[in-house]
Enzyme design. Structure first.
Site, PDB file in Angstrom:
ATOM      1  N   HIS A  49       0.915  -1.276  -0.103  1.00 37.42           N
ATOM      2  CA  HIS A  49      -0.084  -0.055   0.031  1.00 37.42           C
ATOM      3  C   HIS A  49       0.794   1.297   0.109  1.00 37.42           C
ATOM      4  O   HIS A  49       0.628   2.256  -0.858  1.00 37.42           O
ATOM      5  CB  HIS A  49      -0.866  -0.042   1.174  1.00 37.42           C
ATOM      6  CG  HIS A  49      -1.933  -0.954   1.262  1.00 37.42           C
ATOM      7  ND1 HIS A  49      -1.737  -2.101   2.260  1.00 37.42           N
ATOM      8  CD2 HIS A  49      -2.845  -1.326   0.623  1.00 37.42           C
ATOM      9  CE1 HIS A  49      -2.767  -3.036   2.279  1.00 37.42           C
ATOM     10  NE2 HIS A  49      -3.475  -2.410   1.072  1.00 37.42           N
ATOM     11  N   GLN A  73     -17.516  -7.156  -1.187  1.00 32.95           N
ATOM     12  CA  GLN A  73     -16.712  -7.564  -1.822  1.00 32.95           C
ATOM     13  C   GLN A  73     -16.087  -8.881  -0.981  1.00 32.95           C
ATOM     14  O   GLN A  73     -15.389  -9.819  -1.669  1.00 32.95           O
ATOM     15  CB  GLN A  73     -15.498  -6.989  -2.163  1.00 32.95           C
ATOM     16  CG  GLN A  73     -14.574  -6.582  -1.133  1.00 32.95           C
ATOM     17  CD  GLN A  73     -13.345  -5.439  -1.805  1.00 32.95           C
ATOM     18  OE1 GLN A  73     -13.679  -4.472  -1.680  1.00 32.95           O
ATOM     19  NE2 GLN A  73     -12.346  -5.973  -1.954  1.00 32.95           N
ATOM     20  N   ASP A 162      -3.447  -7.688  -7.140  1.00 34.66           N
ATOM     21  CA  ASP A 162      -4.738  -7.879  -7.649  1.00 34.66           C
ATOM     22  C   ASP A 162      -4.859  -7.762  -9.028  1.00 34.66           C
ATOM     23  O   ASP A 162      -5.423  -6.829  -9.607  1.00 34.66           O
ATOM     24  CB  ASP A 162      -5.486  -7.213  -6.705  1.00 34.66           C
ATOM     25  CG  ASP A 162      -5.660  -7.367  -5.287  1.00 34.66           C
ATOM     26  OD1 ASP A 162      -5.971  -8.736  -4.806  1.00 34.66           O
ATOM     27  OD2 ASP A 162      -5.398  -6.641  -4.521  1.00 34.66           O
TER      28      ASP A 162
HETATM   29  O1  PAF Z   1      -7.691  -3.905  -3.221  1.00 32.77           O
HETATM   30  C1  PAF Z   1      -8.234  -3.604  -2.225  1.00 32.77           C
HETATM   31  O2  PAF Z   1      -7.891  -3.357  -1.101  1.00 32.77           O
HETATM   32  C2  PAF Z   1      -9.714  -3.331  -2.381  1.00 32.77           C
HETATM   33  O3  PAF Z   1     -10.274  -4.203  -3.336  1.00 32.77           O
HETATM   34  C3  PAF Z   1     -10.588  -2.035  -3.010  1.00 32.77           C
HETATM   35  C4  PAF Z   1      -9.803  -1.562  -4.201  1.00 32.77           C
HETATM   36  C5  PAF Z   1      -9.765  -0.835  -1.886  1.00 32.77           C
HETATM   37  C6  PAF Z   1     -11.773  -1.893  -2.866  1.00 32.77           C
HETATM   38  O4  PAF Z   1     -12.241  -2.213  -1.605  1.00 32.77           O
END
Ligand code: PAF
Length: 296
Positions: A49, A73, A162
């Site tokens: 991140h 999600q 991802d």
């Molecule tokens: O990759 C992530 O952490 C999540 O899928 C995101 C893009 C923040 C959406 O909740």
């Protein structure tokens, strides 16, 4: 919950939970001719991140990080409930990098009573993660579109870890003419090769050791590809033999795919992506590797 000390410390980013406040803050910067970068996250921040944050800080005048564990999600309620939530330490890490704004809404703020609208990206979401986790990408693209509305940034940053998610978001942005530039940044690995993930904290030390076979198998794929092998069956078999060394790693899928459609390849091309998903106990991990380089 943030303490007053956290909120008022001068080094701390401005932390807001209200949609309206976040929107007004971004628009105010843009009205002064400043550019804004958005790094959407679910918190439990790690160096992956932070690499996105660093890139946004380099590219943009202001950087906003959103922290929201998006219930839509998660296709498994248990996965949602144990997902790490570390807001205080996340904000401290962002303060060290002088992030300007953190948007950390509640579930009710994002999905008030009566919410029924969703975004479905077809095609690229059908296979792999989409097949293993029904509803997952619908939840991702819905929340990401909402975040783009609330934080109408000039650029938004996502990780290549991802891989399929990044493709779905790029597709959505193109299809819906979203006025945001999507920037996809390299996957970040730990010193031992494990792809960084907020879920890694759930691994026991034995599981973590076993999990390294995933990145080892991807390294093997790269090595075999570099010797000239272009048959996906032979490459896959070599990876499967290596993965079999760790019986606690339960493979969910292993695909050698076209990097834009994610369809499986009959002949491996330069730029093909190897996608892998596996379970270790109750933890699910994904990883990937792009084969070759772009100038073959
Ligand atoms: O990759 C992530 O952490 C999540 O899928 C995101 C893009 C923040 C959406 O909740």
């Amino acid at each position: 919950v943030l303490t007053n000390a956290t909120k008022t410390s001068r080094a701390m980013p401005h932390v807001v939970s209200s949609v309206n406040e976040a929107y007004q803050w971004v628009r105010a910067q843009q009205a002064r001719g400043k550019t804004v970068g958005l790094v959407p996250t679910m918190g439990a921040l790690h160096a992956g991140h932070l690499s996105l944050v660093d890139r946004s800080i380099r590219d943009c005048d202001f950087t906003v990080v959103s922290i929201f564990v998006n219930p839509k999600q998660f296709n498994q309620p248990a996965d949602y409930s144990v997902y790490p939530r570390t807001l205080e330490s996340d904000v401290r890490q962002l303060a060290e990098r002088s992030v300007d704004l953190v948007f950390a809404p509640s579930v009710e703020e994002m999905y008030p009573a009566g919410f029924t609208t969703h975004v479905d990206v077809e095609g690229v979401t059908d296979r792999w993660e989409g097949a293993s986790r029904p509803g997952h990408f619908r939840g991702v693209t819905t929340v990401v579109l909402k975040l783009f509305q609330i934080v109408p940034a000039d650029r938004a940053y996502f990780g290549r870890k991802d891989f399929q998610q990044a493709l779905a978001i790029e597709r959505m942005a193109a299809d819906l003419n979203l006025p945001v530039e999507i920037v996809v940044c390299p996957l970040v690995r730990d010193h031992d090769g494990l792809a960084l993930s907020s879920r890694n904290v759930h691994l026991s030390s034995d599981e973590r050791r076993s999990a390294l076979v995933l990145s080892r198998s991807l390294r093997l794929a790269r090595e075999i590809f570099s010797t000239g092998e272009r048959d996906p069956i032979r490459l896959r078999d070599a990876m499967l033999r290596l993965l079999a060394d760790e019986p606690t790693v339960q493979l969910e899928y292993l695909a050698i795919a076209d990097p834009t459609t994610l369809a499986e390849l009959k002949r491996i091309e330069n730029g093909a992506v190897v996608l892998i998903a596996a379970r270790l106990g109750s933890t699910r991990l994904i990883d990937n590797e792009v084969l070759g380089n772009n100038d073959e």
